[in-house]
Design an enzyme around this catalytic site. Sequence first.
Site: not given
Length: 293
Positions: A171, A179, A184, A188, A214
């Site tokens: 994680d 973010n 975002h 990404d 994630e």
Amino acid sequence: MTVTDTTTRVSLRAEIDLPEHHGQECLVLLYGGSIGKKFDLGPGVATIGRDPYATVVLDADSVSRTHARIEVGPSGTWIVDLESTNGTFVNDETISKAQLSSGDLVKVGDVIFKFLAGQNIEAAYHEEIYRMTISDGLTSVANVRYLNQFLEREFARSRRHGRDLAVLMIDIDRFKLVNDKLGHLTGDYVLREMAQLIEARVRREELFARYGGEEFVVVLPETTRDGAIQYGEQLRELIAGHAFRFDDADIPVTVSIGVGVFDPNMGRPADILRQADENLYGAKRAGRNRVQG
């Protein structure tokens, strides 16, 4: 985010004079809308953007009204950025104009397409649709559906033959802040870049998959707990030491990793994932950027 139903049409407006062309090209939507939707192209010029008169209309805030155009002609297929706000990318490289080859990934805002070309375009399209059933559209690694199938097979093999089996649950630490602060599009990028780093270290008999958000999972057949912890430490150090950079910003990235191992008393594959998840949150509580098994 959705893609309107009126997008699969070919522009007949010849903004640029392109001679006759006999090939076949299309864009297939991988991420950011109606997954699997096919947009046939050319010959001629196709436009991409939020403008309702564009050839490919995208209802996404990250996409400019007139974002990019695709030129299909005898010399090949080219994509041109139209001074968009968030840029146009081909295979994660920002472009102003670039020639496309079959298989290229085209990113417009946070929407991702795959460009397909050739004489047997329908076969290539159906192959791509099948690939979508087993892989994640953003990162191109295995998806949770394929993960569950793979883990079920390996779990049964470990039970039948008494073999070791381990799972890493990975994680990204404080990913929400990435973010929230950087957007975002940056998030990404981090997901894709990290996925590529890890996938390059995974052997053929192992599996790396996106579990959700994630979170990622590595399935390690015939691996003990100690071996899995050592492997997890290698991945943790690899990610912490990597230079993540997007849009001229350096992004510090670390991960927490939880280890789960097969136990004959486990009743189903989900049990090994649950153990890895519990250890993952133990690593988070202990300060993050660590492996717990």
